[in-house]
Motif scaffolding. Structure first.
Motif, PDB file in Angstrom:
ATOM      1  N   ILE A 188       0.836  -1.204   0.000  1.00 27.88           N
ATOM      2  CA  ILE A 188       0.000   0.000   0.000  1.00 27.88           C
ATOM      3  C   ILE A 188       0.870   1.253   0.000  1.00 27.88           C
ATOM      4  N   GLN A 189       1.965   1.235   0.767  1.00 28.28           N
ATOM      5  CA  GLN A 189       2.866   2.389   0.781  1.00 28.28           C
ATOM      6  C   GLN A 189       3.515   2.604  -0.584  1.00 28.28           C
ATOM      7  N   GLU A 190       3.891   1.536  -1.252  1.00 30.89           N
ATOM      8  CA  GLU A 190       4.487   1.670  -2.585  1.00 30.89           C
ATOM      9  C   GLU A 190       3.483   2.214  -3.593  1.00 30.89           C
ATOM     10  N   ILE A 191       2.226   1.791  -3.481  1.00 31.13           N
ATOM     11  CA  ILE A 191       1.183   2.345  -4.360  1.00 31.13           C
ATOM     12  C   ILE A 191       1.027   3.835  -4.079  1.00 31.13           C
ATOM     13  N   GLN A 192       1.083   4.210  -2.803  1.00 35.75           N
ATOM     14  CA  GLN A 192       1.005   5.636  -2.436  1.00 35.75           C
ATOM     15  C   GLN A 192       2.176   6.416  -3.021  1.00 35.75           C
ATOM     16  N   HIS A 193       3.397   5.869  -2.924  1.00 39.39           N
ATOM     17  CA  HIS A 193       4.569   6.537  -3.504  1.00 39.39           C
ATOM     18  C   HIS A 193       4.415   6.672  -5.015  1.00 39.39           C
ATOM     19  N   TRP A 194       3.973   5.616  -5.655  1.00 38.80           N
ATOM     20  CA  TRP A 194       3.778   5.640  -7.104  1.00 38.80           C
ATOM     21  C   TRP A 194       2.753   6.709  -7.474  1.00 38.80           C
ATOM     22  N   ALA A 195       1.635   6.757  -6.726  1.00 32.47           N
ATOM     23  CA  ALA A 195       0.586   7.746  -6.997  1.00 32.47           C
ATOM     24  C   ALA A 195       1.123   9.167  -6.817  1.00 32.47           C
ATOM     25  N   ASN A 196       1.922   9.383  -5.764  1.00 35.12           N
ATOM     26  CA  ASN A 196       2.502  10.710  -5.534  1.00 35.12           C
ATOM     27  C   ASN A 196       3.420  11.118  -6.682  1.00 35.12           C
ATOM     28  N   ASP A 197       4.147  10.156  -7.240  1.00 35.28           N
ATOM     29  CA  ASP A 197       5.092  10.449  -8.321  1.00 35.28           C
ATOM     30  C   ASP A 197       4.437  10.561  -9.693  1.00 35.28           C
ATOM     31  N   TRP A 198       3.370   9.815  -9.929  1.00 36.20           N
ATOM     32  CA  TRP A 198       2.868   9.675 -11.285  1.00 36.20           C
ATOM     33  C   TRP A 198       1.428  10.121 -11.525  1.00 36.20           C
ATOM     34  N   VAL A 199       0.611  10.241 -10.499  1.00 40.01           N
ATOM     35  CA  VAL A 199      -0.768  10.672 -10.700  1.00 40.01           C
ATOM     36  C   VAL A 199      -0.820  12.183 -10.476  1.00 40.01           C
ATOM     37  N   THR A 200      -1.208  12.892 -11.511  1.00 39.50           N
ATOM     38  CA  THR A 200      -1.223  14.348 -11.461  1.00 39.50           C
ATOM     39  C   THR A 200      -2.612  14.874 -11.102  1.00 39.50           C
ATOM     40  N   PRO A 201      -2.682  16.135 -10.667  1.00 44.56           N
ATOM     41  CA  PRO A 201      -4.006  16.731 -10.416  1.00 44.56           C
ATOM     42  C   PRO A 201      -4.887  16.691 -11.669  1.00 44.56           C
ATOM     43  N   GLU A 202      -4.261  16.791 -12.847  1.00 43.94           N
ATOM     44  CA  GLU A 202      -5.031  16.731 -14.098  1.00 43.94           C
ATOM     45  C   GLU A 202      -5.674  15.354 -14.271  1.00 43.94           C
ATOM     46  N   ASP A 203      -4.940  14.304 -13.887  1.00 46.30           N
ATOM     47  CA  ASP A 203      -5.484  12.944 -13.967  1.00 46.30           C
ATOM     48  C   ASP A 203      -6.746  12.834 -13.109  1.00 46.30           C
ATOM     49  N   LEU A 204      -6.703  13.437 -11.939  1.00 47.18           N
ATOM     50  CA  LEU A 204      -7.829  13.383 -11.029  1.00 47.18           C
ATOM     51  C   LEU A 204      -9.028  14.138 -11.595  1.00 47.18           C
ATOM     52  N   GLU A 205      -8.779  15.278 -12.241  1.00 50.75           N
ATOM     53  CA  GLU A 205      -9.857  16.066 -12.839  1.00 50.75           C
ATOM     54  C   GLU A 205     -10.500  15.309 -13.997  1.00 50.75           C
ATOM     55  N   GLU A 206      -9.686  14.607 -14.787  1.00 50.07           N
ATOM     56  CA  GLU A 206     -10.221  13.819 -15.905  1.00 50.07           C
ATOM     57  C   GLU A 206     -11.153  12.717 -15.401  1.00 50.07           C
TER      58      GLU A 206
END
Length: 109
Positions: A88-106
């Motif tokens: 779960i922590q690695e998924i969180q790190h990955w999300a912090n590095d690769w999921v952008t605010p624009e991705d969330l808006e889409e």
């Protein structure tokens, strides 16, 4: 090697069920009551109850009943559940590095 793919697929099916990841993330901080999780997560009580029963059946969480008045029921991770913490922590790190605010808006659109 033959057992690797079915086991991996089974694990991914369980972890990818809607809300399971967030429930586990919540419980990494310690035991919680149903009402606390219901307030913290944007999920219906019925669906939360279903997911908790599923995780309990899989022995990832345990339901602890304290004979107080009123009765207190808390959910916490088992050793099997706590073993998911680095995942779960690695998924969180990955999300912090690769999921952008624009991705969330889409996703909302």
């Amino acid at each position: 090697m033959e057992n690797l793919c079915p086991r991996f697929e089974n694990a991914m099916q369980l972890l990818s069920k809607r809300w399971v990841g967030l429930i586990l993330f919540e419980l990494l901080n310690g035991a919680k009551r149903f009402s606390e999780m219901e307030a913290d997560l944007p999920i219906s009580g019925r669906l939360l109850s279903e997911r908790l029963k599923l995780l309990e059946k899989e022995e990832i969480i345990v339901r602890n009943i304290y004979s107080e008045f009123p009765v207190r029921i808390e959910y916490s991770l088992t050793d099997k559940g706590r073993a998911l913490e680095p995942v779960i922590q690695e998924i969180q790190h990955w999300a912090n590095d690769w999921v952008t605010p624009e991705d969330l808006e889409e996703k909302k659109a």
